[in-house]
Each structure stands twice: as structure tokens, then as C-alpha cells.
Design an enzyme around this catalytic site. Structure first.
Site, PDB file in Angstrom:
ATOM      1  N   ASP A  13       3.623   9.295  -1.053  1.00 48.40           N
ATOM      2  CA  ASP A  13       2.411   8.575  -0.676  1.00 48.40           C
ATOM      3  C   ASP A  13       2.218   7.425  -1.643  1.00 48.40           C
ATOM      4  O   ASP A  13       2.425   7.599  -2.852  1.00 48.40           O
ATOM      5  CB  ASP A  13       1.204   9.520  -0.752  1.00 48.40           C
ATOM      6  CG  ASP A  13       0.206   9.277   0.368  1.00 48.40           C
ATOM      7  OD1 ASP A  13       0.105   8.126   0.819  1.00 48.40           O
ATOM      8  OD2 ASP A  13      -0.469  10.236   0.775  1.00 48.40           O
ATOM      9  N   HIS A  63       0.824  -1.223   0.000  1.00 49.43           N
ATOM     10  CA  HIS A  63       0.000   0.000   0.000  1.00 49.43           C
ATOM     11  C   HIS A  63       0.854   1.268   0.000  1.00 49.43           C
ATOM     12  O   HIS A  63       0.343   2.346  -0.270  1.00 49.43           O
ATOM     13  CB  HIS A  63      -0.935  -0.010   1.212  1.00 49.43           C
ATOM     14  CG  HIS A  63      -2.025  -1.039   1.102  1.00 49.43           C
ATOM     15  ND1 HIS A  63      -3.306  -0.729   0.751  1.00 49.43           N
ATOM     16  CD2 HIS A  63      -2.001  -2.390   1.251  1.00 49.43           C
ATOM     17  CE1 HIS A  63      -4.039  -1.827   0.707  1.00 49.43           C
ATOM     18  NE2 HIS A  63      -3.270  -2.858   1.006  1.00 49.43           N
TER      19      HIS A  63
END
Ligand code: ADQ
Length: 457
Positions: free
Chosen positions: A362, A154
Site C-alpha cells: 500500500d 499515491h
């Protein structure tokens, strides 16, 4: 189709915990096939963890283990959150390297694998999530499971030059190649991983993401995660959303709202964002009293030292900006260190003219996609997105910024605030089309097709 067995550090045992993107995706997949969801119970025990707890909900079995105090400190707070998280977000300077925490990390991967393995049946596919379990594929092979295992990361996978800073990088890479399929959030992450294997271990790239290395073949591909786009749109039209709009509306009056919503984490670029807001008000006195910036940032991992320091830094910066620019009837930068319900956030996004999503790194960033889906078709707001969020590969109609360039970021906020309705609509439609067509179901189906396609027919 066989069962799906999901392994992630935290699970979502109660329906109220299934609101986040990952939890919804995993839950829906498990419900449709039946299966097991294994992970940490969230509890820390004195002494050795006992037998795992099992719970059942809608045909899904939860298998939950406590962590011992040592496991919690060394595996969770230590290696996962104080070594892997900073290094994978390019913050080698913040990593607390320590070979003992790696030993405990490896042992927890092995212990959880040994709890899951006896429950696996022929025809099952295992789907492991995130950086807590980089070694899980190898641990399951050691526990004699030879069926398909997939892994989804992720968070970003760093450039090989940064990954090599991890003293344990060769062990981690070798263990990762025990997975059959490795999913990354972006093409860039996939390319970093592939380049690392090619440069370091003479891996050879084949078709459709396959890499031949360590005498085996692993498929490494980008599967950008999506959101429950329709569900989020509905959330933005809910009563709770309207209530949140009304509450902030009282404070806003005629001012335009610029909003940021992030976990309080050093990867999210919050100090840089606050400084850019300060520069915006320095450079544009005509905006004084006409714009309100609201940052929602609930503290996370507050036991880790760097997170405590970040909180102090944000308090200081917000205080200074409001001290310099605020007035009797205007607070330029409101900063709320708490969390809100999904519907409330959707309402706030809807009323905002500008969404600020400016992480320094991110994996994907779901807030960017949520902001898009909450917008009003007739009068949409503008998304400002960091080039270092995985979402930037898909959301190219956003205003893409380098979050380190504070002057430019300030000017981009100004541009967004003064953008014509026509341009706002044009950009937003393009963003909406991507977020809707590449939603959470698209993500899950693409990954599972590659993973479950490995099953003998
Ligand atoms: P996160 O780092 O947590 O996720 P993100 O993708 O933005 O970051 O997801 C955060 C989620 O929490 C969003 O659904 C958001 O609405 C919610 N949230 C944030 N602040 C909140 C608040 N104040 N109150 C309530 N909810 C809040 C990790 C990776 C990301 C990756 C996701 C999914 O770091 O890069 O996109 O996993 O793969």
C-alpha cells in the site's frame, strides 16, 4: 504566490466528493491560491471527445474532459489499472502487458497536457497526481510549459528489479525526470526510485533528494500523506457516528469488535486476512462467541477480471469460516461489500477494539490513520498494521505484522484482544501524536514549499 494547477485522473467537482484525503488536500490548496483542477469528467463518449467542460466553484476552475471508449479501455482500465497498478504493487503476475495500451496511455497524457497548457500563466505551479499521469511532466514540456511541475505518487514505487519488468520502463523513467519535484509516500519508495536511476542511468545523488540524470536535475523526496486529523476526530463524535455505533452495538452485545475497512482490491490482503481470522478461531476456542470480526469492502474496478475473482474468493472464504465456526447466535466474520459514509466509518472505528490494516502493499493507507483518530482517549483500540503499508514507517507504535504470515497474524489479533488498557493507551498516544502532527496540511505544505520554492522571487 501564484496559482496552483492540479491534474488528477478524477477531480472532486461536488463538495460531497471532497471527503477523501486527496480530494480535501487538493481542494484546500486550490481554494487558498485560486487555480485550476483538470482531469477526467467520469464520462465515456462515443467517437472523439469534444471540447472540455469548465465549471467554477469558490474561485477554482474545473477543466473536465470525457474519455473516448478506446481511451477508457486502454488508458484507464488497460495501462493504468491492469499494468501500472499491479506492477507497482509487486504483482507482475497480474499485469496484462500490451504495448498498444501504453501508446493510448501516452496519448491521453499528451491530450490532457495540451488542454491544460494554454491556460497556464507565468507564476503558476502545476501539481500532478498519481500513476495515471506518470508522463504528464514530459507532455507539458512538449506543450511548451517551462514553469514548475511537481508530481505525487499515491501508490508504492517498486524495487528496481520489479519496475524493470515494465517493457516501457526507460521511457517512463525519462519522462518522469521532466518533473522538478517527485513526491513519494515513503522513504522506501524514494530509495527504490533513486536506486533505479543510479543503477540504470548512472544518476548521481546530490543534496536534499536531488538526482542529476538525463542532463537535468530532479528532486525526489518522501512526503508521507496525512489525513484531516481534527476533522476525522470530529466525524467520530458526530450524530451519524453515534447512530452507526448504536446499530452495530445491537448486533455486538458484549462482544469485542475487530474491524477492517478497505476497497476490495487484491493489494489489500483480504483473503490472507480472512484466513488468519479462521486460524484465530481454530486456535482459540475461548474466543468463540466473544469476538466479532467485521470487514467492510466495497467492490472497486469490478470490470477488471482479477477483481471479479477476488470477490468470488472472499465470498467463499467468509462462507467457510462462518460455516466452520458460526453458531445460532454468533456470526464470527461479517463481510459487507458496500460503502459507508465517513462519519459512519468513524463511529465503527471508535467502537472497535482492534483495527486490521494488513495490505500486501500500500502506498500509505489512510484507513490506519483514520482508525487512530477515531479512538476514545480513555479506552483506545489497537491498530494492527502491515509492514508493507507506507504508514508503517510513521506508525511504529502499532502492532506491525507480515500479512503473509497467517499464523503470526492470528496470534497478533489475539495479543491485541488481550492487551492491557495501559499498553493500549501508551501505544495509541504515540500514534495519535504522529497522525495529528503529520496531517494533511503538513503534507501539502511540505510538498508545495519544495515545488513553489522553484518560482523566481
Ligand atoms: P486507496 O487504495 O483507496 O488509496 P486508502 O489510503 O486506505 O486506500 O484510502 C481509502 C479511503 O477510502 C479512506 O479514506 C477510507 O476511509 C475510504 N474507504 C475505504 N473503504 C470504504 C467504505 N467501505 N466506505 C466508505 N469509504 C471507504 C490510494 C493508495 C493509498 C494511499 C491513498 C492516498 O492506494 O496507498 O494512502 O491513495 O494517497
Amino acid at each position: 504566490m501564484g496559482r496552483l494547477i492540479a491534474i488528477s485522473n478524477r477531480t472532486a467537482t461536488q463538495s460531497s466528493n471532497r471527503a477523501g484525503g486527496l480530494a480535501v488536500a487538493v481542494w484546500e490548496s486550490l481554494k487558498s491560491t485560486g487555480g485550476v483542477w483538470a482531469g477526467w469528467s467520469g464520462d465515456v463518449c462515443d467517437g472523439e471527445p469534444g471540447e472540455p467542460q469548465t465549471l467554477e466553484d469558490e474561485g477554482v476552475e474545473f477543466l473536465l474532459t470525457d474519455l473516448s471508449r478506446e481511451e477508457h479501455d486502454s488508458y484507464y482500465l488497460g495501462y493504468a489499472n491492469s499494468v501500472l497498478w499491479p506492477v507497482f504493487h509487486y504483482r507482475v503476475d497480474l499485469a496484462s502487458f500490451d504495448s498498444e495500451t501504453f501508446q493510448v496511455y501516452a496519448a491521453v497524457n499528451q491530450r490532457i497536457a495540451s488542454l491544460v497548457a494554454p491556460r497556464l500563466q507565468q507564476g503558476d505551479s502545476v501539481w500532478v497526481h498519481d500513476y495515471h499521469f506518470l508522463l504528464m511532466g514530459d507532455s507539458l514540456r512538449r506543450a511548451d510549459w517551462d514553469g514548475p511541475i511537481g508530481f505525487f505518487l499515491h501508490i508504492p514505487f517498486p524495487a528496481p528489479e520489479v519496475f524493470r519488468a515494465l517493457p516501457e520502463h526507460p521511457w517512463i523513467a525519462r519522462a518522469m525526470c521532466a518533473y522538478d519535484v517527485i513526491g513519494f509516500q515513503s522513504e522506501q519508495d524514494r530509495a527504490n526510485f533513486t536506486r533505479y536511476l543510479v543503477e540504470e542511468f548512472h544518476g548521481e545523488e546530490g543534496e536534499d533528494g536531488e538526482i542529476a540524470v538525463f542532463g537535468t536535475t530532479v528532486k525526489a523526496k518522501a512526503y508521507p500523506i496525512g489525513i484531516d486529523a481534527e476533522g476525522f476526530k470530529q466525524a467520530s463524535e458526530s450524530e451519524l457516528a453515534e447512530q452507526a455505533e448504536a446499530r452495530i452495538g445491537k448486533f455486538l452485545g458484549n462482544r469485542l469488535l475487530v474491524i477492517g475497512v478497505d476497497r476490495m482490491d487484491y493489494s489489500k490482503g483480504l483473503p490472507q486476512r480472512f484466513e488468519a481470522v479462521g486460524e484465530l478461531f481454530d486456535a482459540h476456542p475461548e474466543l468463540h462467541g466473544r469476538v466479532s470480526v467485521t470487514q467492510i469492502a466495497p467492490p472497486s474496478r469490478s470490470k477488471v477480471e482479477e477483481y471479479k475473482e477476488l470477490r468470488i474468493e472472499l465470498d467463499r472464504l467468509a462462507g467457510r469460516i462462518n460455516g466452520d465456526h458460526g453458531d445460532l447466535d454468533w456470526i464470527p466474520l461479517r463481510y459487507l461489500a458496500r460503502s459507508y459514509q465517513r462519519e459512519e466509518l468513524a463511529g465503527l472505528f471508535k467502537i472497535a477494539r482492534v483495527g486490521l490494516v494488513t495490505p500486501l502493499r500500500d502506498g500509505m493507507n489512510l484507513v490506519a490513520k483514520e482508525f487512530v483518530m477515531a479512538q476514545d482517549d480513555e479506552d483506545p483500540g489497537v491498530l494492527i498494521l502491515s509492514e508493507f503499508a507506507g504508514a508503517a514507517e510513521q506508525l511504529t507504535a502499532a502492532l506491525i505484522v507480515n500479512p503473509h504470515d497467517r499464523g503470526k497474524l492470528a496470534e497478533t489479533i489475539h495479543l491485541a484482544l488481550t492487551m492491557s488498557l495501559e499498553e493500549r493507551q501508551y501505544r495509541w498516544r504515540s500514534l495519535r501524536d504522529i497522525v495529528t502532527s503529520q496531517d494533511i496540511n503538513w503534507w501539502r505544505a511540505r510538498f508545495l514549499k519544495d515545488l513553489q520554492g522553484l518560482q523566481p522571487v
